[in-house]
Scaffold this motif. Structure first.
Motif, PDB file in Angstrom:
ATOM      1  N   ARG A 219       2.909  41.754  66.480  1.00 59.03           N
ATOM      2  CA  ARG A 219       2.822  40.370  66.949  1.00 59.03           C
ATOM      3  C   ARG A 219       2.584  39.385  65.810  1.00 59.03           C
ATOM      4  N   ALA A 220       2.180  39.888  64.659  1.00 58.77           N
ATOM      5  CA  ALA A 220       1.907  39.000  63.525  1.00 58.77           C
ATOM      6  C   ALA A 220       3.160  38.225  63.117  1.00 58.77           C
ATOM      7  N   LYS A 221       4.333  38.750  63.488  1.00 67.68           N
ATOM      8  CA  LYS A 221       5.592  38.113  63.096  1.00 67.68           C
ATOM      9  C   LYS A 221       6.171  37.251  64.210  1.00 67.68           C
ATOM     10  N   GLU A 222       5.464  37.130  65.278  1.00 66.00           N
ATOM     11  CA  GLU A 222       5.970  36.368  66.416  1.00 66.00           C
ATOM     12  C   GLU A 222       5.945  34.874  66.090  1.00 66.00           C
ATOM     13  N   ARG A 223       6.877  34.152  66.646  1.00 64.38           N
ATOM     14  CA  ARG A 223       6.916  32.706  66.484  1.00 64.38           C
ATOM     15  C   ARG A 223       6.231  32.051  67.677  1.00 64.38           C
TER      16      ARG A 223
ATOM     17  N   ASP B 164      17.441  36.424  73.921  1.00 60.35           N
ATOM     18  CA  ASP B 164      18.848  36.329  74.276  1.00 60.35           C
ATOM     19  C   ASP B 164      19.053  36.513  75.782  1.00 60.35           C
ATOM     20  N   GLU B 165      20.305  36.563  76.210  1.00 59.68           N
ATOM     21  CA  GLU B 165      20.553  36.634  77.658  1.00 59.68           C
ATOM     22  C   GLU B 165      20.062  37.939  78.276  1.00 59.68           C
ATOM     23  N   PHE B 166      19.698  38.922  77.437  1.00 53.96           N
ATOM     24  CA  PHE B 166      19.101  40.150  77.959  1.00 53.96           C
ATOM     25  C   PHE B 166      17.583  40.102  77.873  1.00 53.96           C
ATOM     26  N   GLY B 167      17.051  38.965  77.451  1.00 46.53           N
ATOM     27  CA  GLY B 167      15.605  38.827  77.354  1.00 46.53           C
ATOM     28  C   GLY B 167      15.019  39.526  76.146  1.00 46.53           C
ATOM     29  N   GLN B 168      15.887  39.917  75.209  1.00 48.13           N
ATOM     30  CA  GLN B 168      15.401  40.716  74.083  1.00 48.13           C
ATOM     31  C   GLN B 168      14.921  39.863  72.914  1.00 48.13           C
ATOM     32  N   TRP B 169      14.031  40.430  72.159  1.00 46.60           N
ATOM     33  CA  TRP B 169      13.468  39.804  70.957  1.00 46.60           C
ATOM     34  C   TRP B 169      13.997  40.548  69.754  1.00 46.60           C
ATOM     35  N   ASP B 170      14.602  39.816  68.833  1.00 43.67           N
ATOM     36  CA  ASP B 170      15.094  40.466  67.628  1.00 43.67           C
ATOM     37  C   ASP B 170      14.272  39.970  66.448  1.00 43.67           C
ATOM     38  N   PRO B 171      13.399  40.834  65.925  1.00 48.55           N
ATOM     39  CA  PRO B 171      12.490  40.365  64.871  1.00 48.55           C
ATOM     40  C   PRO B 171      13.216  39.882  63.622  1.00 48.55           C
ATOM     41  N   LYS B 172      14.440  40.357  63.402  1.00 48.63           N
ATOM     42  CA  LYS B 172      15.156  39.943  62.194  1.00 48.63           C
ATOM     43  C   LYS B 172      15.970  38.683  62.423  1.00 48.63           C
ATOM     44  N   ASN B 173      16.023  38.232  63.660  1.00 48.94           N
ATOM     45  CA  ASN B 173      16.848  37.069  63.949  1.00 48.94           C
ATOM     46  C   ASN B 173      16.013  35.998  64.643  1.00 48.94           C
ATOM     47  N   GLN B 174      14.945  35.587  63.971  1.00 52.33           N
ATOM     48  CA  GLN B 174      14.116  34.549  64.559  1.00 52.33           C
ATOM     49  C   GLN B 174      14.328  33.244  63.808  1.00 52.33           C
ATOM     50  N   ARG B 175      14.132  32.165  64.526  1.00 55.51           N
ATOM     51  CA  ARG B 175      14.314  30.871  63.884  1.00 55.51           C
ATOM     52  C   ARG B 175      13.114  30.565  63.001  1.00 55.51           C
ATOM     53  N   PRO B 176      13.379  30.065  61.812  1.00 56.05           N
ATOM     54  CA  PRO B 176      12.239  29.665  60.991  1.00 56.05           C
ATOM     55  C   PRO B 176      11.470  28.549  61.702  1.00 56.05           C
ATOM     56  N   GLU B 177      10.169  28.571  61.594  1.00 55.10           N
ATOM     57  CA  GLU B 177       9.335  27.593  62.302  1.00 55.10           C
ATOM     58  C   GLU B 177       8.572  26.776  61.275  1.00 55.10           C
ATOM     59  N   LEU B 178       8.973  25.541  61.114  1.00 56.33           N
ATOM     60  CA  LEU B 178       8.444  24.716  60.031  1.00 56.33           C
ATOM     61  C   LEU B 178       7.537  23.611  60.545  1.00 56.33           C
ATOM     62  N   TRP B 179       6.483  23.333  59.778  1.00 50.23           N
ATOM     63  CA  TRP B 179       5.519  22.302  60.148  1.00 50.23           C
ATOM     64  C   TRP B 179       5.149  22.504  61.619  1.00 50.23           C
TER      65      TRP B 179
END
Lengths: 423, 304
Positions: B145-149, B155-170
Motif C-alpha cells: 500500500r505504500a505505493k498507492e496513490r 480499469d474497466e475490470f476494476g484492476q490496479w496496475d502498480p506500474k501504470n499509475q498516474r504521477p500525483e503532484l502537489w
C-alpha cells in the motif's frame, strides 16, 4: 511508535529521499524506521527470515521498504513509495523515490510536496552525475531544505578527509542552485552511525545526527503568510429550511492569512466584497491560513464558483493566458510545439496549447540546450503555453500551490507533465 | 481546532484533516457519481467524519456503500446504522450472500468471504455506475500500500496496475476517466493507525464497541484468537473459552482475530497502540497472512 505523545501538539515534516539502490537508501530508511521504533516485530521477523533464507550475513533492512513482488524479484524500487514514522516531537512522511535516470518524473513527484530533500551519496564514489541531478531537481521544485547524507563512511574507515572533499565539492555545486538551507552529514546507515545515535567513530564531526536534524529543522516559515490566496474549490448550498440562505465557498488556503472583515477581490471577475465569516465545520474561526480547509462567506451576493480565486484587493495575481513555465515531461510520446493538452491549475481546468519550447535543461550540467524542439520523457525544459482560460497564478518561487500545474493528455486521461510557473 | 494561532502553525493532525477534507471536496466537485465505501471499522468512521466536516452544513453529497459478508459483527452494523441515521445519508448494502445466489461470485467452500467481497464490490460499483469510490486505505498499513496513490485509477475490470499509475503532484489530483473505469479515492492515505485513534479521541465520535475491551468466547486458530460463532465451527482440538479481549481491526468475523486487552477507553487504546510491537494486520487479519504478496495480489484484483 516511539513514545505515546499524541498528535495534538506534534508537527509534520515531509521529506523526499533520492539516491540509488547502491547508495544504501533503502537501508537508511529501514534504519530510521527501526531506530525510531516504527518497525513492528512481525515486519522485522519477516525481514530477518528473508535475509537468512537468502544467505546474507546481516539483516537486510532494505527489505522493509521494497514493497512489490516485481521489485523484490528484480531488487529495484519503482515509483514513489510513502512511509511513515514518528518521534515524540514530529511526524514524518517520507516520499521514497528511485534514483535511476529514467525515473526523474518520480523524483519530481516525490519532491513536489516535500519540505526537505535528502540526497544520499556513497562515500567511496563521491558525488556522481546522479547526486547532482537529484540536487538540481530538488532545487527546481523549491524544496526549502536540503540534506546531503554521505553514506557508507564505515567503508572508508570513517575518514574525515573523504567527507571534507565531498562537502567542498557539493557546496560549490550548490551555489548554482536555489538551496536556502543545506546540511551535509556523514553517516553509516548499515552500522547506524549518525543516523539516530551519534557516531563514536567520527568524533571529528560536530554537526547534528540525521534524525536530530530532521526533528528540529524549522519548516513553519517556509509558507507564504503574506499574500492571501484562496482558490474556491466547492460551493456549499445546503438547500435546507434551516440553512436556507447559506452560501459558503469551500477550499484550502493557499497563501496568506484571511480574517472576517478583510476586503477581498474575486478573480477573474474582479468583483470586490468583504469576508463576512469563516467557518471550520460548525465553528466560526477568527482567521485562516495555509493549509487550512475552510468555508468563507462574503458580505455581498457576488457570483463565485469553483475555479475562482479570492485574494486581497491590493495584492492579487493577475489573470494570464500566456504562461512561461518549467515543465517536467512524464510520458514516452515527446512534448512538441502546437500540441494541445488539458491543464489543471489550483481548482481551474482548461486547455493549453504549446507555443514554444525555449530550451531543454540538462539536469546534470545545468546547460540549456536551445536547439531542441521537443521534450522527451523524464526531461525538463522551459516552455511557453497559451491557455483557453486565464490562470490566476503566481511564480512558483513565491507560492508552490498557485505556481504549479499539471498537464493531462486529453485522449488517455494520463498526467503527462508537471509545470512550475516562472516569474 | 484552537481559536488562535500566534505562530500560524497547524498540528500534524489538523494538517492531515485539512488535506483529507480537500480531497473529499475535490472529488465531489469533479466526479459525477462518488460513493463512500463503509466497512464500519474505525478508518471508515474517520472518513465519515471528514466527509461530514467537508460539506457541513449541507448533507454529504453522495451515498454510502457497505459490502455485507454475512459474517459481520452485529456491533459494527449497529454503529453503521447510527452514523447513517445521524448524517442522513443513503446506505446501499451489497451482500456477498446475494452475489453468490446471483452467480456473480463463486463460493467454492475454500475462498473466504473477504475475498468474495471483491467481486461483490466491483459488481455494486458497476451496477450503480459509481465513478469514484472512497476507501479507507492507509499507506502505512502494509508494504504494497505504500505505493498507492490518493486517486487510484482502476480499469474497466476494476484492476490496479502498480506500474501504470498516474504521477500525483502537489495536491493537484487528476480525475479523468474513460467509460467503464472508476477511481478509488483514499483520503486518509497519509494517516497512521495512531493518527486515527488520536482523531477519534479528539473528535469524541462513536466507533463499534468491539474496539474496546469486553468479555467474549474465543478460541485459538493459526496463532489468532477468533470469535466463537455459528459461522466459525470449531475444528478438532479447538476449545472456546471466555477471555477479556478487544479488536484492533474489524471485518469478517471468521477471519478477524482479537487481542487480549483491558483497554476500555480511547486513551488506553492509544497507549496500547503506541507500544504495540505487531502491526494491526499482522496480529489479527488472517486474510493477509497467506503469502508475503497477499495484499498486492488482492489489490491488483480490485480489492479496497
Amino acid at each position: 511508535m516511539a513514545g505515546t505523545n499524541t498528535g495534538y501538539g506534534m508537527d509534520l515534516l515531509r521529506f523526499a529521499t533520492a539516491g540509488s539502490v547502491d547508495d544504501g537508501k533503502s537501508t537508511l530508511i529501514g534504519r530510521l524506521l527501526l531506530d525510531s521504533k516504527s518497525i513492528f516485530e512481525d515486519q522485522l521477523e519477516a525481514v530477518e527470515a528473508t535475509s537468512e533464507a537468502k544467505g546474507y550475513d546481516y539483516t537486510d533492512l532494505a527489505l522493509l521498504t521494497d514493497g512489490l513482488r516485481s521489485e523484490r524479484e528484480q531488487g529495484i524500487t519503482i515509483d514513489v513509495a510513502y512511509r511513515y514514522f514518528a518521534t515524540p516531537n514530529r511526524k514524518f512522511i517520507i516520499a521514497d523515490t528511485p534514483g535511476h535516470v529514467q525515473y526523474t518524473r518520480n523524483m519530481v513527484t516525490g519532491a513536489s510536496t516535500a519540505d526537505l530533500g535528502l540526497v544520499l551519496v556513497d562515500a567511496r564514489q563521491g558525488l556522481t552525475e546522479q547526486s547532482r541531478r537529484h540536487a538540481v531537481i530538488l532545487s527546481l521544485l523549491r524544496v526549502p531544505h536540503l540534506v546531503l547524507a554521505v553514506n557508507k563512511m564505515d567503508l572508508v574507515d570513517y575518514d574525515e578527509v573523504v567527507y571534507e572533499k565531498i562537502y567542498a565539492e557539493f557546496t560549490q555545486f550548490a551555489t548554482k542552485l536555489n538551496v536556502p538551507d543545506l546540511e551535509v552529514i556523514p553517516i553509516s546507515a548499515l552500522q547506524g552511525d549518525n543516523v539516530v545515535t551519534r557516531s563514536e567513530n567520527m568524533a571529528w564531526y560536530s554537526g547534528p545526527t540525521l534524525m536530530h536534524h530532521l526533528e528540529h529543522v524549522h519548516v513553519a516559515s517556509d509558507r507564504d503568510l503574506i499574500d492571501a490566496r484562496f482558490p474556491v474549490q466547492y460551493v456549499i448550498r445546503p438547500k435546507s429550511d434551516e440553512f436556507h440562505d447559506y452560501r459558503g465557498y469551500a477550499g484550502q488556503i493557499a497563501g496568506g492569512v484571511l480574517k472576517p472583515g478583510d476586503e477581498v477581490v474575486v478573480l477573474p471577475s474582479g468583483m470586490t466584497s468583504k469576508i463576512a465569516k469563516i467557518d471550520h465545520f460548525d465553528t466560526e474561526i477568527p482567521e485562516a491560513f495555509p493549509p487550512m480547509s475552510v468555508t468563507i462567506h462574503l458580505e455581498d451576493d457576488v457570483d463565485v464558483s469553483r475555479g475562482d480565486m479570492i485574494a486581497r484587493v491590493k495584492n492579487a495575481p493577475s489573470p494570464s493566458q500566456d504562461i512561461d513555465a518549467m515543465i517536467c515531461w512524464m510520458t514516452t510520446k515527446p512534448l512538441q510545439p502546437r500540441q494541445k493538452l488539458a491543464i489543471k491549475h489550483t481548482t481551474r481546468t482548461g486547455r493549453a496549447l504549446v507555443k514554444d519550447i525555449q530550451y531543454r535543461l540538462d539536469v546534470n550540467t545545468l546547460h540549456r540546450d536551445q536547439a531542441t524542439n521537443e521534450l522527451g520523457v523524464n526531461e525538463i525544459g522551459r516552455v511557453t503555453l497559451r491557455t483557453t482560460v486565464p490562470l490566476l497564478c503566481d511564480p512558483y518561487s513565491k507560492n508552490r500551490t498557485t505556481g504549479s500545474f499539471i498537464l493531462i493528455d486529453e485522449a488517455t486521461g494520463v498526467t503527462v507533465g508537471a509545470g512550475m510557473i516562472n516569474g | 481546532m484552537a481559536q488562535t494561532h500566534s505562530d500560524y502553525r497547524l498540528s500534524q493532525l489538523d494538517q492531515l484533516e485539512a488535506e483529507s477534507i480537500h480531497i473529499f471536496r475535490e472529488v465531489a466537485a469533479e466526479f459525477e457519481k462518488p460513493v463512500l465505501m463503509f466497512s464500519g471499522g474505525k478508518d471508515s468512521i474517520v472518513m465519515m467524519r471528514l466527509a461530514e466536516k467537508a460539506f457541513y452544513p449541507a448533507k454529504i453529497p453522495f451515498p454510502v456503500l457497505q459490502v455485507d459478508t454475512g459474517f459481520d459483527f452485529p456491533e459494527v452494523l449497529a454503529t453503521r446504522d447510527n452514523w447513517v441515521d445521524r448524517l442522513g445519508v443513503r446506505l446501499i448494502v451489497a451482500s456477498v450472500e446475494q452475489a453468490i445466489k446471483d452467480g456473480i461470485v463463486v463460493d467454492d467452500g475454500k475462498t473466504s468471504r473477504n475475498r468474495l467481497q471483491i467481486g461483490t464490490l466491483l459488481n455494486a460499483i458497476e451496477e450503480n455506475g459509481f465513478t469514484a469510490a472512497f476507501g479507507g486505505g492507509r499507506r502505512d498499513e502494509e508494504k504494497a500500500r505504500a505505493k498507492e496513490r490518493v486517486y487510484s485509477h482502476r480499469d474497466e475490470f476494476g484492476q490496479w496496475d502498480p506500474k501504470n499509475q498516474r504521477p500525483e503532484l502537489w495536491s493537484l489530483y487528476n480525475g479523468r476517466l474513460h467509460e467503464g473505469e472508476h477511481m478509488r479515492i483514499f483520503p486518509i492515505s497519509n494517516w497512521t493507525e495512531l493518527d486515527i485513534w488520536d482523531y477519534i479521541g479528539r473528535e469524541g465520535i462513536e466507533i463499534p464497541s468491539i474496539y474496546f475491551s469486553h468479555q467474549r468466547r474465543v478460541f485459538q486458530r493459526d496463532g489468532m484468537l477468533l470469535t466463537e460463532s455459528e459461522h466459525n465451527p470449531l475444528r478438532d482440538g479447538e476449545v472456546a473459552e471466555e477471555r477479556t479481549v478487544r479488536f484492533r481491526t474489524v471485518g469478517d468475523l471468521t477471519l478477524t482475530g482479537c487481542v487480549e486487552s483491558t483497554a476500555g477507553t480511547i486513551p488506553e487504546i492509544i497507549e496500547e497502540v503506541a507500544v504495540a510491537r505487531v502491526t494491526e494486520r499482522g496480529a489479527t487479519r488472517g486474510d493477509d497472512r497467506f503469502s508475503e504478496a497477499a495484499m498486492e495480489d488482492r489489490k491488483k484484483e480490485g480489492y479496497f
